[in-house]
Scaffold this motif. Structure first.
Motif, PDB file in Angstrom:
ATOM      1  N   GLY A 184      -4.226  -6.990   0.132  1.00  0.00           N
ATOM      2  CA  GLY A 184      -2.856  -6.670   0.244  1.00  0.00           C
ATOM      3  C   GLY A 184      -2.082  -7.263  -0.663  1.00  0.00           C
ATOM      4  O   GLY A 184      -1.238  -6.930  -1.442  1.00  0.00           O
ATOM      5  N   TYR A 188       0.848  -1.218   0.012  1.00  0.00           N
ATOM      6  CA  TYR A 188      -0.053  -0.038   0.040  1.00  0.00           C
ATOM      7  C   TYR A 188       0.998   1.221  -0.088  1.00  0.00           C
ATOM      8  O   TYR A 188       0.415   2.181  -0.676  1.00  0.00           O
ATOM      9  CB  TYR A 188      -0.950   0.052   1.187  1.00  0.00           C
ATOM     10  CG  TYR A 188      -2.015  -1.053   1.203  1.00  0.00           C
ATOM     11  CD1 TYR A 188      -3.133  -1.025   0.709  1.00  0.00           C
ATOM     12  CD2 TYR A 188      -1.861  -2.310   1.963  1.00  0.00           C
ATOM     13  CE1 TYR A 188      -4.320  -1.995   0.524  1.00  0.00           C
ATOM     14  CE2 TYR A 188      -2.788  -3.313   2.019  1.00  0.00           C
ATOM     15  CZ  TYR A 188      -3.935  -3.173   1.370  1.00  0.00           C
ATOM     16  OH  TYR A 188      -4.769  -3.984   1.054  1.00  0.00           O
ATOM     17  N   ASN A 236      -7.371 -11.403   0.255  1.00  0.00           N
ATOM     18  CA  ASN A 236      -6.437 -10.841   0.572  1.00  0.00           C
ATOM     19  C   ASN A 236      -6.227  -9.360  -0.295  1.00  0.00           C
ATOM     20  O   ASN A 236      -5.295  -9.683  -1.206  1.00  0.00           O
ATOM     21  CB  ASN A 236      -5.246 -11.455   0.912  1.00  0.00           C
ATOM     22  CG  ASN A 236      -4.295 -10.799   1.795  1.00  0.00           C
ATOM     23  OD1 ASN A 236      -4.490  -9.561   1.666  1.00  0.00           O
ATOM     24  ND2 ASN A 236      -3.368 -11.598   2.323  1.00  0.00           N
ATOM     25  N   GLN A 288      -6.309  -0.885   5.932  1.00  0.00           N
ATOM     26  CA  GLN A 288      -5.746  -1.755   5.194  1.00  0.00           C
ATOM     27  C   GLN A 288      -4.250  -1.379   4.623  1.00  0.00           C
ATOM     28  O   GLN A 288      -3.280  -1.846   4.944  1.00  0.00           O
ATOM     29  CB  GLN A 288      -6.397  -1.884   3.769  1.00  0.00           C
ATOM     30  CG  GLN A 288      -7.712  -2.494   3.731  1.00  0.00           C
ATOM     31  CD  GLN A 288      -8.433  -2.498   2.147  1.00  0.00           C
ATOM     32  OE1 GLN A 288      -8.187  -1.463   1.551  1.00  0.00           O
ATOM     33  NE2 GLN A 288      -8.713  -3.807   2.012  1.00  0.00           N
ATOM     34  N   HIS A 314      -9.871   1.991   4.235  1.00  0.00           N
ATOM     35  CA  HIS A 314      -8.947   2.112   3.166  1.00  0.00           C
ATOM     36  C   HIS A 314      -7.380   2.374   3.982  1.00  0.00           C
ATOM     37  O   HIS A 314      -6.623   1.752   4.013  1.00  0.00           O
ATOM     38  CB  HIS A 314      -8.894   3.023   2.156  1.00  0.00           C
ATOM     39  CG  HIS A 314      -9.603   2.480   1.101  1.00  0.00           C
ATOM     40  ND1 HIS A 314     -10.270   3.300   0.181  1.00  0.00           N
ATOM     41  CD2 HIS A 314     -10.036   1.195   0.856  1.00  0.00           C
ATOM     42  CE1 HIS A 314     -10.894   2.462  -0.838  1.00  0.00           C
ATOM     43  NE2 HIS A 314     -10.880   1.545  -0.534  1.00  0.00           N
ATOM     44  N   GLY A 364      -3.297  -5.369   6.128  1.00  0.00           N
ATOM     45  CA  GLY A 364      -3.370  -5.277   4.580  1.00  0.00           C
ATOM     46  C   GLY A 364      -4.451  -6.354   4.281  1.00  0.00           C
ATOM     47  O   GLY A 364      -4.817  -6.016   3.125  1.00  0.00           O
ATOM     48  N   ASP A 365      -4.859  -7.251   4.917  1.00  0.00           N
ATOM     49  CA  ASP A 365      -5.582  -8.301   4.343  1.00  0.00           C
ATOM     50  C   ASP A 365      -7.022  -7.995   4.840  1.00  0.00           C
ATOM     51  O   ASP A 365      -8.170  -9.101   4.540  1.00  0.00           O
ATOM     52  CB  ASP A 365      -5.057  -9.540   4.890  1.00  0.00           C
ATOM     53  CG  ASP A 365      -5.379  -9.886   6.341  1.00  0.00           C
ATOM     54  OD1 ASP A 365      -5.314  -8.797   7.067  1.00  0.00           O
ATOM     55  OD2 ASP A 365      -5.311 -11.016   6.788  1.00  0.00           O
ATOM     56  N   LEU A 366      -7.573  -6.811   5.387  1.00  0.00           N
ATOM     57  CA  LEU A 366      -8.813  -6.621   5.495  1.00  0.00           C
ATOM     58  C   LEU A 366      -9.770  -6.758   4.273  1.00  0.00           C
ATOM     59  O   LEU A 366      -9.485  -5.606   3.299  1.00  0.00           O
ATOM     60  CB  LEU A 366      -9.193  -5.388   6.288  1.00  0.00           C
ATOM     61  CG  LEU A 366     -10.471  -4.718   6.389  1.00  0.00           C
ATOM     62  CD1 LEU A 366     -11.157  -5.592   7.010  1.00  0.00           C
ATOM     63  CD2 LEU A 366     -10.482  -3.272   6.830  1.00  0.00           C
TER      64      LEU A 366
END
Lengths: 573, 245
Positions: free
Chosen positions: A494, A443, A492, B40, B37, B45-47
Motif C-alpha cells: 500500500g 488502491y 508494505n 489489498q 489483490h 493494504g499492507d498484505l
C-alpha cells in the motif's frame, strides 16, 4: 533524520530489464563502477513478458532484407515522426546486438541450416524477427542477467528510487527505499541511466506488469529533462478480453505472424476493409483501431472483441511455435486455440514517447542523466513496430551505458554534492502517508486514475473528452495529495503504491496534455475531431517540460534527415 | 459461487503469524492472485505479496495454496474445492519476510557461483534445432523457485550449504549441454553443487509450472556425467584388485 545507507558508483542504472542490464554490462565493460537498481527481483522486469521476437535485418530467411529496409519500415511505421538518427543506428546495429546475445548464451530457434530463424511481423517488409517460440523476452533477459552477474555489477534488488539529486545542473545521485525493510538508501553517482520502462499501469486495460508506473519518465521530468511524443501510447490490438481477471494480458503478434486470421462476429475477415494489402500484418495502430471499430459498430465477439483464429495451422505447429499462448488460453480462459478462435481486443502495451535523448549516447537534456529503452523517446515516432522494442533495448541500452561511462570518466574524481536537506525532504515526502490521520486509499485512487485514462485517453480521442479527462486528473491529483495507509514500513505494498502513484500522475498529465495539444491523427494518436494526418503537425514532436510547479507543453521540429536517406522513401513511391 | 473465503497467512515470523480470513466476491475466471489483490485494495493494504506479470511468465507470485506450491496467478479459484476456505501460505523452504513474501536471495547467490557460459572462441555459431531442443526446454524456466521449495534436501533437511537444488541443476545442465560451451563443470557439479544429494523423487518436476522434465532430462543426465567421471574408474580398479566381476 534517521540513518540511511549510502552506496557510491560511477554509474547508477535504474531498471534491470533489457535496456538497464545491457547498459550496466556496457558501462562496466568500459571500466565504470556500476550499480543496478530494480524494483523487483532480478529477471522479473517487463522484458520477461516480451513474446514475439527481436527485429534485426540478419537476412537469414529473406536474403533481400538489409538495414535500409528495416530503417524505412521503422520510419514509415512511426509515421515519419521518429528521430531518423535513432532509427538508423537501430537498424544498423540490431544484427550485431542479436549475434552478441547468441555469443552470451541465448538459444534462438534455428533455420534448417543452423542459423537464427526469423518470422514475419506487422509492418516489417521481410521475415525479420529472431525468436524463441513465443518467449523471446525470457530468453533475452535471462541471457543478459547471467552475463550481468558475472560482470562485476552491484545489483540492488527490490529497491525503489523516488528522487534524483543534482549538484547545480549536474546529476549527483538518487534517493530510494528498500521495499523489504522500508529503510532509506542514497546512491552517489556521477551518471545515472534511466531504464525504467513504460507507463501501462496508468490504464485499466494493459498488458503491462505492476512495475510499469512511469517512474523514469517522472524522475526525468522532475529533474528538468524534456519528454517528447507523450501522446503516442500504443494499444496492442490483441489482448485477452475474457475472463475479466485476465483482460488485457498480451496475445502475441506472432499469432498473426504465423498465419492467424482476424474475424468479426459475422465471420468477415474485416482487415480487408482497413488494410487490404497487409491485412492482419498491418501496423499495430491500424489493427487496434480496426478491432475497436468493429466492436463499437456492433460486430464484436460475445465479450467485446474480435476472433483471432490460428487453429487451421494444426495442433503440432501451434504447440511448437506458440506454446505459451496455447497454455495461457487453455488454463486461464478454457479455450483450446488448436481447435477454436481466441477473443481479443486492444490493450495498453507501450509508450512511444519518453525522455528526449541524444541518439548517439542516450544523454538527456540534464547533464549526467541518460535514458534508454521504453523510457526514452524518439526511436519509434508515432507508432512502434512489433519486435523493434527488444532490439531498441539492446542497441540503445549499450549506447547509454557507454555514454554514461564516458561521461563519468570525464568528470574524474567525484566531488559532486548531495544536499542533506534534499535527502530529508525526499524522506519526509515518502513517509507522509503514515502521518496522515485520514486520507484516500491509494488502491482506490489508482483504480480511479486507470478508469479516467481508459475513458478519455484511449484508442480514440476527442477534444471534449480530453478536456474532461484533464479536469478529472486534477481532481485525482488533489485526492492523491493526501493518502492514508496502514501497517508498518516492512514490505508494505500500500505504501509502495503511494510512491508509484506520484509517478503515474505525472505521466498521466503528460499524456493528457500532449494528446490535447496535437490536433491531428497520426500513428497511435487518433483524434475523432481531427481524423486526418496534417503535414504541418508532421513537422513537430510534442514536448513536455517543467516550469516551476507547472507542466508545460510545446513543440520542437522533427530533426531533418539527410538527402541520401530521404531517397529511400522516394524510391518506394 | 458468489463469494470466496480465503485464509491468508499474515505475519513476520512463522511462529507468531496466523491465518486471517477474508471474504472476496467471486468473478468468473478469477485466480488466487486476483483475490489477494482484492484483499489489498479493500481490507488490508499492507498484505505483502510478490507479483509482476499476472500472466505466468515472470514466476514472482509463488505460494502454497491448500498445501500445494503454485503460481497464484495461474491457480483458478474454480479449480479448488468449493466447500472449504482457500488457504494461502508462503513458500516454506525460504526464510519468511512478511505474509506471503519470502527471502529467495540464496537462489541468486548460489547461481552466481556457477561457472558462466564459456563458448569456443573459434565457433561459427551454427547450431541445429535438434541439438538445442532440450536446452530450450531448460531455458523455459521462469525462476519461480517452486522446485527449490519442494526439494526435500532444501525444504526438510535445510541443506542449502550442500545442494544447489533443481532450478540450478537445470541451469548447470543447460550450460553443460550447450553445443558451443567448452567448460567442464563436472567437478563443480559433484563437489560444490552437490548433485549426489538428489534422490530422484521428482517432486520438483511435479510442481514445475513450465512442465520442464527437471529430473529426467536434467538431473539424471548430470548424475550420469558425474558417475562416468568419478565412479566408474574406481569401480574398475576395485574390480581389478579384488578380482571380482
Amino acid at each position: 533524520m534517521e540513518k540511511y545507507e549510502t552506496h557510491v558508483h560511477d554509474v547508477l542504472v535504474i531498471g534491470a530489464g533489457g535496456a538497464g542490464l545491457r547498459a550496466a554490462i556496457e558501462a562496466s565493460a568500459r571500466g565504470a563502477s556500476v550499480g543496478l537498481v530494480c524494483k523487483s527481483l532480478l529477471g522479473k522486469a517487463h522484458t520477461v513478458m516480451a513474446e514475439g521476437g527481436i527485429a534485426a535485418a540478419l537476412a537469414n530467411v529473406d536474403p533481400q532484407d538489409n538495414w535500409k529496409t528495416h530503417f524505412r519500415d521503422t520510419m514509415l511505421g512511426g509515421k515519419m515522426l521518429n528521430n531518423w538518427r535513432m532509427a538508423l543506428i537501430h537498424a544498423q546495429e540490431a544484427p550485431d546486438r542479436v549475434k552478441e546475445l547468441e555469443e552470451w548464451g541465448a538459444l534462438f530457434d534455428r533455420t534448417k541450416d543452423g542459423r537464427i530463424l526469423q518470422r514475419a511481423f506487422g509492418g516489417h517488409s521481410w521475415r525479420r524477427l529472431c525468436h524463441v517460440g513465443d518467449r523471446t523476452g525470457l530468453e533475452m533477459i535471462r541471457t543478459l542477467q547471467e552475463r550481468g552477474i558475472h560482470s562485476g555489477i552491484d545489483v540492488y534488488m527490490e529497491c525503489t528510487i523516488t528522487k534524483l539529486f543534482k549538484d547545480g545542473e549536474r546529476i549527483s545521485g538518487a534517493f530510494g527505499y528498500w521495499r523489504e525493510s522500508g529503510r532509506f538508501v542514497v546512491f552517489k553517482a556521477k551518471a545515472i541511466v534511466l531504464a525504467t520502462g513504460g507507463i501501462g499501469k496508468v490504464y485499466k486495460i494493459t498488458s503491462n506488469s505492476w512495475e510499469y508506473t512511469g517512474d523514469g519518465h517522472a524522475l526525468a521530468y522532475e529533474a528538468g529533462a524534456e519528454l517528447i511524443d507523450m501522446e503516442f501510447v500504443q494499444f496492442h490490438p490483441t489482448g485477452m478480453v475474457w475472463p475479466p481477471g485476465v483482460r488485457g494480458i498480451l496475445v502475441t503478434e506472432a499469432v498473426r505472424g504465423e498465419g492467424g486470421i482476424l474475424r468479426n462476429a459475422k465471420g468477415e475477415r474485416f482487415m480487408e476493409r482497413y488494410d487490404p494489402k497487409r491485412m492482419e500484418l498491418s501496423t499495430r495502430d491500424v489493427v487496434a483501431r480496426a478491432i475497436y471499430t468493429e466492436v463499437k459498430e456492433g460486430r464484436g465477439s460475445p465479450h467485446g472483441g474480435a476472433f483471432l483464429d490460428i487453429s487451421h495451422k494444426g495442433a503440432d505447429f501451434i504447440k511448437k511455435k506458440l506454446p505459451s499462448m496455447y497454455h495461457q488460453f487453455l488454463e486461464l480462459a478454457d479455450v483450446d486455440i488448436t481447435k477454436m478462435p481466441m477473443e481479443v481486443g486492444p490493450t495498453t502495451h507501450y509508450i512511444m514517447g519518453g525522455v528526449r535523448v541524444d541518439p548517439e549516447n542516450g544523454a538527456s537534456t540534464v547533464p549526467g542523466l541518460f535514458a534508454a529503452g521504453e523510457v526514452a523517446g524518439g526511436m519509434h515516432g508515432a507508432n512502434r513496430l512489433g519486435g523493434n522494442s527488444l532490439s531498441d533495448l539492446l542497441v540503445f541500452g549499450r549506447r547509454a551505458g557507454w555514454g554514461a561511462a564516458e561521461y563519468a570518466k570525464e568528470i574524474g574524481d567525484n566531488t559532486l554534492k548531495i544536499n542533506e536537506e534534499d535527502i530529508e525532504k525526499a524522506a519526509r515526502e515518502l513517509l507522509q502517508p503514515f502521518e496522515n490521520a485520514d486520507g484516500a486509499n491509494p488502491y482506490i485512487v489508482h483504480q480511479t486514475l486507470q478508469e479516467t485514462m481508459q475513458d478519455y485517453f484511449g484508442v480514440f480521442r476527442v477534444e471534449d473528452g480530453l478536456k474532461k479527462g484533464l479536469e478529472e486528473l486534477e481532481k485525482i491529483k488533489r485526492t492523491a495529495s493526501r493518502l492514508k495507509i496502514e501497517g508498518s514500513r516492512l514490505f508494505n505494498p500500500g505504501w509502495h503504491l503511494c510512491a508509484d502513484l506520484k509517478s503515474m500522475l505525472i505521466v498521466s498529465e503528460a499524456i493528457a496534455k500532449s494528446a490535447l495539444f496535437r490536433k491531428e491523427s497520426r500513428g497511435a494518436h487518433s483524434r475523432v475531431d481531427y481524423p486526418e494526418s496534417d503535414p504541418e503537425w508532421g513537422k513537430y514532436n510534442t514536448v513536455i517540460w517543467r516550469e516551476g510547479e507547472e507542466m508545460k507543453v510545446g513543440r520542437r521540429p522533427v530533426p531533418e534527415m539527410p538527402d541520401e536517406l530521404k531517397q529511400l522513401f522516394t524510391e518506394v513511391k | 459461487m458468489s463469494e470466496v473465503v480465503l485464509q491468508v497467512f499474515r505475519g513476520t515470523t512463522r511462529e507468531q503469524g496466523e491465518l486471517k480470513e477474508y471474504r472476496v466476491p467471486y468473478v468468473e475466471g478469477m485466480v488466487v492472485l486476483d483475490a489477494l489483490h482484492y484483499i489489498q485494495a479493500n481490507y488490508d493494504g499492507d498484505l505483502a505479496v510478490r507479483w509482476n506479470c499476472k500472466a505466468a511468465k515472470c514466476g514472482s507470485c509463488s505460494a502454497e495454496v491448500n498445501g500445494k506450491p503454485r503460481l497464484t496467478c495461474k491457480t483458478r479459484i474454480d479449480s479448488l474445492p468449493k466447500d472449504e476456505p482457500i488457504r494461502v501460505y508462503p513458500m516454506r523452504a525460504f526464510p519468511l519476510i512478511k505474509d506471503l513474501v519470502t527471502d529467495v536471495s540464496w537462489n541468486y547467490e548460489a547461481k552466481k557461483r556457477i561457472p558462466p557460459f564459456t563458448p569456443d572462441k573459434n565457433t561459427d555459431w551454427i547450431m541445429f534445432q535438434e541439438d538445442i531442443d532440450r536446452l530450450q526446454e531448460f531455458r523455459k524456466c521462469i525462476e519461480c523457485f517452486l522446485c527449490q521449495n519442494v526439494c526435500h534436501i532444501l525444504r526438510d533437511h535445510g541443506r542449502k550449504d550442500a545442494f544447489f537444488g533443481p532450478r540450478l541443476m537445470i541451469k548447470i545442465a543447460e550450460l553443460e549441454m550447450h553445443p558451443k560451451d567448452i567448460l567442464d563443470r563436472t567437478e563443480f557439479l559433484r563437489k560444490e553443487a552437490g548433485v549426489g544429494f538428489c534422490n530422484i523423487t521428482k517432486c520438483c518436476t511435479e510442481v514445475c509450472p513450465e512442465g520442464i522434465h527437471i529430473t529426467d532430462n536434467g538431473i539424471i543426465p548430470l548424475k550420469e556425467r558425474v558417475v562416468d567421471r568419478y565412479f566408474d574408474p574406481v569401480m574398475w580398479i576395485f574390480r581389478k584388485i579384488s578380482g571380482r566381476k
